[in-house]
Design a protein around this motif. Structure first.
Motif, PDB file in Angstrom:
ATOM      1  N   PRO A  96       0.611  -1.327  -0.245  1.00  0.00           N
ATOM      2  CA  PRO A  96      -0.084   0.210   0.110  1.00  0.00           C
ATOM      3  C   PRO A  96       0.812   1.359   0.029  1.00  0.00           C
ATOM      4  O   PRO A  96       0.378   2.209  -0.425  1.00  0.00           O
ATOM      5  CB  PRO A  96      -0.783  -0.170   1.291  1.00  0.00           C
ATOM      6  N   GLY A 132       0.890   1.306  -5.258  1.00  0.00           N
ATOM      7  CA  GLY A 132      -0.332   1.042  -4.055  1.00  0.00           C
ATOM      8  C   GLY A 132      -0.936   2.191  -3.836  1.00  0.00           C
ATOM      9  O   GLY A 132      -2.314   2.015  -3.256  1.00  0.00           O
ATOM     10  N   ARG A 133      -0.492   3.382  -3.673  1.00  0.00           N
ATOM     11  CA  ARG A 133      -0.894   4.520  -3.187  1.00  0.00           C
ATOM     12  C   ARG A 133      -1.978   4.968  -4.109  1.00  0.00           C
ATOM     13  O   ARG A 133      -2.891   5.813  -3.840  1.00  0.00           O
ATOM     14  CB  ARG A 133      -0.001   5.706  -2.998  1.00  0.00           C
ATOM     15  N   GLY A 172      -7.125   1.313  -2.764  1.00  0.00           N
ATOM     16  CA  GLY A 172      -7.428   0.425  -1.721  1.00  0.00           C
ATOM     17  C   GLY A 172      -7.167  -0.947  -2.031  1.00  0.00           C
ATOM     18  O   GLY A 172      -7.116  -1.888  -1.051  1.00  0.00           O
ATOM     19  N   ALA A 223      -4.340  -2.270  -2.845  1.00  0.00           N
ATOM     20  CA  ALA A 223      -3.042  -2.628  -2.502  1.00  0.00           C
ATOM     21  C   ALA A 223      -3.370  -3.440  -0.961  1.00  0.00           C
ATOM     22  O   ALA A 223      -2.512  -4.252  -0.678  1.00  0.00           O
ATOM     23  CB  ALA A 223      -2.163  -1.526  -2.664  1.00  0.00           C
ATOM     24  N   ASN A 224      -4.229  -2.675  -0.284  1.00  0.00           N
ATOM     25  CA  ASN A 224      -4.356  -3.375   1.116  1.00  0.00           C
ATOM     26  C   ASN A 224      -4.676  -4.689   1.132  1.00  0.00           C
ATOM     27  O   ASN A 224      -4.729  -5.493   1.876  1.00  0.00           O
ATOM     28  CB  ASN A 224      -5.602  -2.365   1.889  1.00  0.00           C
TER      29      ASN A 224
END
Length: 168
Positions: free
Chosen positions: A45, A50-51, A55, A57-58
């Motif tokens: 994340p 990921g950023r 969400g 990536a979480n």
């Protein structure tokens, strides 16, 4: 490896591949290499991709951990087969290669990668650098210089600019 290093090292390898094979060094190909070189870090994340994953990536990290499934040659093979079956465009080839280059670049880190996941979870590595250290910076700058050299020597930048032409 940080995102900008993945992009430059992958573009350098991608340029070398285009210089010595029939792969076209077009804007589409290079866009594929760049996106492919970033995507495996969808499992972190805090990574560049990921950023920007809304969400996702979480969820991927929660399910598989960082440098888990997305850093596997087995998973890469499945993705490559699907992508290339659907489209044999220069973007597709660039994407598949960029993704592979990312895995190989992380293979050179002290953390390693689970190359054979899900068959085994062992991390394989040839520990050359630690993320953010001097060796990674050396890889970044030497890859940038080599990219410029290869691009100039093989007229790849001319080919790239031609690919942007809209008057065909």
């Amino acid at each position: 490896m940080r995102y900008h290093s993945h992009v430059i090292v992958s573009l350098c390898i991608g340029a070398a591949a285009a210089a010595y094979t029939a792969l076209p060094f077009t804007a589409s190909y290079t866009a594929g290499v760049v996106i492919g070189s970033l995507l495996p870090d969808i499992d972190e994340p805090k990574s560049y991709v990921g950023r920007r994953s809304f969400g996702m990536a979480n969820k991927v990290k929660e399910a598989f951990g960082h440098r888990g499934m997305t850093h596997s040659l087995v998973v890469w093979g499945v993705i490559a087969a699907i992508v290339l079956f659907e489209s044999s465009s220069s973007f597709s080839f660039g994407f598949v290669l960029g993704y592979l280059f990312h895995i190989l670049e992380d293979f050179l880190s002290v953390q390693g990668v689970p190359l054979l996941w899900p068959l085994q979870t062992k991390r394989y590595k040839l520990p050359l650098y630690r993320t953010g250290n001097f060796v990674e910076k050396l890889l970044f700058y030497s890859s940038f210089a080599l990219l410029v050299y290869i691009g100039n020597e093989h007229q790849l930048f001319y080919e790239w600019m031609k690919s942007l032409s809209f008057d065909r």
